[in-house]
Design an enzyme around this catalytic site. Structure first.
Site, PDB file in Angstrom:
ATOM      1  N   ARG A 170      -2.073   1.326  -5.902  1.00  0.00           N
ATOM      2  CA  ARG A 170      -2.674   2.453  -5.182  1.00  0.00           C
ATOM      3  C   ARG A 170      -1.831   2.768  -3.949  1.00  0.00           C
ATOM      4  O   ARG A 170      -1.843   2.023  -2.968  1.00  0.00           O
ATOM      5  CB  ARG A 170      -4.114   2.149  -4.767  1.00  0.00           C
ATOM      6  N   ASP A 454     -13.203  -2.343   4.409  1.00  0.00           N
ATOM      7  CA  ASP A 454     -11.871  -1.739   4.431  1.00  0.00           C
ATOM      8  C   ASP A 454     -11.939  -0.434   5.196  1.00  0.00           C
ATOM      9  O   ASP A 454     -12.943  -0.141   5.871  1.00  0.00           O
ATOM     10  CB  ASP A 454     -11.310  -1.561   3.021  1.00  0.00           C
TER      11      ASP A 454
END
Length: 545
Positions: A170, A454
């Site tokens: 990613r 996150d």
């Protein structure tokens, strides 16, 4: 301060780090320069388009299904590319940073896929940008290992790619620059840097080993941004002499505008598409961000009460499964962010039950797999999906034509039940400050209160506070949420923080205040923090919106 150097038309402004010369080779820099020259102007135009669209929503215009792309949605004849090797069975995907210990644990976890994260779980220090690329190469070189300070050794159980989870990388989103790499004074897109370097160094080797260059694409807001990625893929493959259509990409549907263009996004990437993912945390953040000034209808209660069972979230996920399976694409469910406790088995028992419930709902809805954040959750999620899938690798045959494609359902925000509590305010403050502080020290994934936080969850925390303040939201005890009150609670939180040498709490507090307590609303807290604080002399760069 290190003097910038210019190689192959790219100026490198960062202080050199170990292994940099192995990654930023002359040919690799040429490759990046070509991608930047071809696509930077389009990327910039699309970022401007985002601002225009957000302004329209803020002024009362709800997102809707596009009339100009109706023919794509109504055409039953097109399908995405056939499933690529290693992506047939994705029932459990584990996600995390590309740090050696966590990468080894993820690859040894028994998951079907490892999402090697250069985005929300990564603090993009220059050292991390280079180290991510080095570690992904080391896996193919059969050289990835780690020895902890206590002497404990970590090694991969196998270096055969066929025996490891399929690696899906990613890269950063289109909005983030890489300020350490400039072409004629303009930063190269962080997305192109992360994708380009990985593709350049690994694509042919992955293909030779029976896998391929696979990617997760984050933060897309419309099909035109997917079209840009498709054109990048075509050029990248052409430059390296790789057949077009070799790349496979799964798009995270984590913005409210992208939810109205899911089939169009699949269509734009159809030669390279491998599916869509329900990026739940960023999706919630996107709704708050876009509708933050639109009144009480769009004000969420405490973030832990906004669950996947809420009607608007159910509509989003079920419409995602329908869009994917109509077109032969995989539908991947959202994150289970629980981090098991090594000290309290009762916490794990409750959490595992919730994870099973979450995964059972996804599997029953037709998802082909789901995400977890910790190796201990792999077996929990796999057990649930095994019960539904059996020997089948996926559920592509379940086209979910029973699901109504409805804009009203996607925007049924007021259906969320729950309360705003002082505890919720305090939790958002603490999570925001603690995450930012850790991120500034180079850690992009932080375990707090048995949850893996996150950048997406930090964004929810600070944006909720901003919205509650500006909407004069009221807690369950009748207290109006004001800037002054939140500021006082934030100062109390700072006073309780256990300080240590080298901590960055003071800067974290500055960033938190700038993103949660001011009148303006920075679109992404990570962009602001990155430009001003990360890998830069203190306060030499202005905060950017």
């Amino acid at each position: 301060m290190n003097s910038p150097i210019t190689l192959n038309n790219i100026t490198i402004t960062a202080t050199p780090v170990r292994y940099q010369e192995q990654i930023l080779t002359s040919d690799a820099l040429d490759f990046l320069s070509s991608l930047h020259s071809a696509f930077e102007s389009r990327r910039a135009e699309l970022m401007q388009r985002r601002q225009v669209n957000r302004a329209r929503i803020a002024n009362g215009r709800d997102p809707k299904f596009l009339e100009e792309t109706r023919s794509i949605r109504e055409d039953d004849s097109w399908q995405v590319a056939p499933i690529a090797p290693g992506l047939e069975d994705r029932r459990v995907e584990i996600t995390g940073p590309i740090e050696r210990k966590m990468a080894i644990n993820a690859l040894n976890s028994g998951a079907s896929v490892w999402l090697a994260d250069m985005e929300d779980a990564c603090s993009p220090t220059w050292q991390n940008v280079i180290k991510n690329q080095v570690n992904l190469i080391r896996i193919l070189d059969q050289e990835l290992d780690f020895t902890a300070p206590d002497g404990r050794e970590y090694k991969l159980n196998s270096y055969e790619l066929s025996e490891l989870p399929t690696i899906v990388v990613r890269p950063r989103g289109w909005h983030l620059p890489e300020k350490h790499l400039l072409v004629a004074g303009t930063p190269i897109s962080g997305a192109l840097v992360d994708f380009g370097l990985h593709f350049f160094h690994n694509a042919k080797r992955l293909l030779a080993a029976g896998r391929g260059p696979y990617y997760y694409l984050p933060k897309l807001e419309n099909h035109l941004e997917a079209r840009l990625w498709n054109d990048v893929f075509n050029m990248a493959q052409d430059l390296l002499g790789i057949e077009r259509g070799t790349i496979r990409a799964t798009v995270l549907i984590e913005t409210i505008t992208a939810a109205f263009e899911m089939e169009e996004i699949l269509y734009e990437l159809r030669e390279h598409s491998s599916g869509l993912n329900a990026g739940r945390w960023d999706y919630i953040f996107s709704i708050i961000k876009n509708f933050r000034s639109r009144g009480p209808r769009f004000v969420f209660p405490d973030r832990d009460t906004v669950t996947m069972s809420a009607p608007f979230m159910r509509a989003y996920t079920e419409q995602l499964v329908r869009a994917c399976h109509r077109r032969g694409a995989s539908a991947i469910g959202g994150m289970s962010a629980f981090v098991p406790s090594r000290k309290d088995a009762s916490i794990n028992e409750i959490a595992f039950s919730k994870v099973r419930e979450d995964k059972a709902r996804e599997a029953a809805d037709g998802f082909d797999g789901s995400w977890v954040a910790h190796p201990d959750l792999v077996s929990v999620a796999r057990e649930v999906y095994d019960e539904v899938l059996g020997e089948n690798p996926n559920q592509l045959q379940r086209t979910r034509e029973d699901v109504e494609v409805s804009d009203t359902a996607l925007l049924n925000i007021q259906s969320v039940t729950g309360k705003i509590t002082e505890r919720g305010i305090r939790d958002n403050i603490e999570i925001g400050i603690r995450y930012i502080e850790s991120w500034l020290r180079g850690n992009g994934a932080v375990a707090l209160r048995n949850l893996m936080e996150d950048a997406a969850t930090a964004e929810i925390s600070r944006s909720q506070l901003w919205q509650w303040i500006h909407q004069s939201a009221i807690t369950d005890e009748g207290e109006i949420i004001t800037r002054r009150w939140v500021q006082e609670l934030a100062e109390e939180t700072m006073d309780r923080m256990e300080r240590f040498e080298g901590d960055r709490f003071e800067e974290a507090m500055e960033i938190f205040e700038a993103c949660a307590l001011r009148d303006d609303f920075p679109t992404f807290l990570t962009k602001n923090a990155y430009l001003r604080y990360l890998d830069a002399p203190a306060r030499t760069l202005e905060m950017a919106g």
